[in-house]
Design an enzyme around this catalytic site. Structure first.
Site, short mmCIF file in Angstrom:
data_model
loop_
_atom_site.label_atom_id
_atom_site.label_comp_id
_atom_site.label_asym_id
_atom_site.label_seq_id
_atom_site.Cartn_x
_atom_site.Cartn_y
_atom_site.Cartn_z
N HIS A 11 15.57 27.39 63.06
CA HIS A 11 15.01 28.38 63.58
C HIS A 11 13.91 27.86 64.42
O HIS A 11 12.85 27.20 63.33
CB HIS A 11 14.75 28.79 62.02
N HIS A 41 6.25 31.37 54.51
CA HIS A 41 4.44 30.87 54.63
C HIS A 41 3.06 31.96 54.28
O HIS A 41 3.47 33.60 54.12
CB HIS A 41 4.96 30.53 55.84
FE LIG Z 1 4.99 35.27 59.39
#
Ligand SMILES: [Fe+2]
Length: 367
Positions: free
Chosen positions: A248, A285
């Site tokens: 990805h 993240h």
């Molecule tokens: Fe993000």
């Protein structure tokens, strides 16, 4: 130490963003997704927190917001987020502007979420439709005329940047990435005759404003123009999506335009990664150096519809990502789906964004 050798400590899958075996993939990376980085493999979902204080993800349905231009032809857009580099606003104009407008503090990039219509610009008329990006250079004069229809409104996501917006410099992929410039629609000049009124109002949008200029002639009176600073539209259907079958790719490959501290991206339909074990959902993240805005234009993610018009804000330093359940579902349904058909517009900003009071008042409170 920064090196071409990436260190590995403890338990790490051999491939990036793949074969997690129950671990949670979490990136601590600098400069968006292009700087120094560490991928951490955790036991627990890093978005499973309760927050107290101003830094938290905010989700709002743009349909719940009430820009003044939705009910008053003389009204303007609603500010949603701002910092020193940009202002992000929502417009839902029903009626033709009874005035002209000119954003004098920066360039303007508008995404057409719903509706169609006409922009009268100094460069000439520009038709717009759903999925269009509309670029209006700083201090260009224009007037919006939505098409009369059953819905009768145009929903625009408006991004105003202090610095000049540019197409990213050509990288390894060459000049047809992120898009083929010949597919942009560039207006031909068409001066508009005066209609007998006494004055034409040009509203200057600026910090501390507005200021209004009054002309005794229609300001859209350009007989011809030449140069390389002009308005244009570009439809997301013509955007070239870069993909990989085995990993990805980070959002930065989907860059559309950029200004200092502001990056605008399109996440558009593409083949899903096909190599078994590859994670098809973006990893967790806390986007260390950038605040993130995502605007869900449409589509679905592996069969789950995405709410059109949803706006999310993820502040830098605070973990975010798709829910763990959605990740498990994507792994379970790996063989059932061969495409991702999402349509998401993203704006990443180097400086912290401040959500407006209206946005905070309509926060869905999911965090
Ligand atoms: Fe993000």
């Amino acid at each position: 130490m920064e090196s071409f050798v990436h260190l590995r400590k403890g338990r790490t899958p051999r491939r990036l963003h793949a074969d997690l075996d129950g671990l949670k993939d979490d990136e601590l990376g600098r400069a968006g997704f292009t700087g120094r980085t560490a991928n951490m493999y955790r036991r627990h979902d890093p978005t499973a927190y309760r927050s107290a204080g101003p830094l938290r993800p905010v989700d709002v349905l743009s349909g719940d917001l009430k820009p003044a231009d939705a009910t008053d032809a003389r009204g303007g857009p609603l500010l949603m987020f701002d910092n020193d580099d940009c202002r992000i606003s929502l417009s839902r104009r029903h009626e033709p502007m009874p005035f002209h407008t000119r954003h004098v503090d920066g360039d303007l990039l508008c995404f057409v979420h719903r509706g169609a219509g006409l922009l009268e610009t100094e460069f000439g008329p520009l038709r717009y439709r759903e999925g269009d990006w509309v670029y209006l250079p700083k201090a260009c004069t224009w007037r919006q005329v939505p098409d009369p229809s059953s819905e009768g409104a145009t929903t625009l996501l408006m991004i105003e940047t202090t610095d000049e917006l540019r197409v990213p410099p050509p990288g390894a992929l060459g000049r047809h990435f992120p898009f083929d410039p010949s597919q942009a629609t560039i207006p031909e000049p068409v001066p508009i005759d005066d209609d007998g009124r006494d004055e034409y109002e040009v509203r200057l949008i600026h910090d501390g404003g507005p200021t209004t200029l009054y002309y005794q002639h229609n300001p859209i009176d350009v007989e011809g123009w030449r140069g390389d600073n002009f308005a244009f539209t570009f439809n997301i259907a013509d955007y070239n999506v870069v993909t990989s079958d085995s990993v990805h790719l980070p959002p930065t490959v989907h860059l559309f335009m950029q200004a200092a501290g502001v990056y605008v991206m399109n996440f558009l339909p593409k083949p899903a990664e096909g190599v078994p074990g590859t994670e098809r959902t973006p990893w967790y993240h806390r986007n260390v150096d950038y605040d993130e805005i995502a605007f869900f234009h449409g589509g679905s993610l592996y069969g789950i519809p995405m709410p059109p018009g949803l706006v999310t804000h993820a502040p830098q330093g605070v973990h975010h990502g798709a829910p763990e359940k959605a990740r498990e579902r994507a792994r379970r349904k790996f063989d059932e789906h061969s495409r991702v058909d999402w349509q998401v517009i993203a704006v990443d900003t180097r400086r912290r964004l401040t959500p407006s009071a209206e946005v905070l008042a309509h926060d869905l409170g999911q965090h």
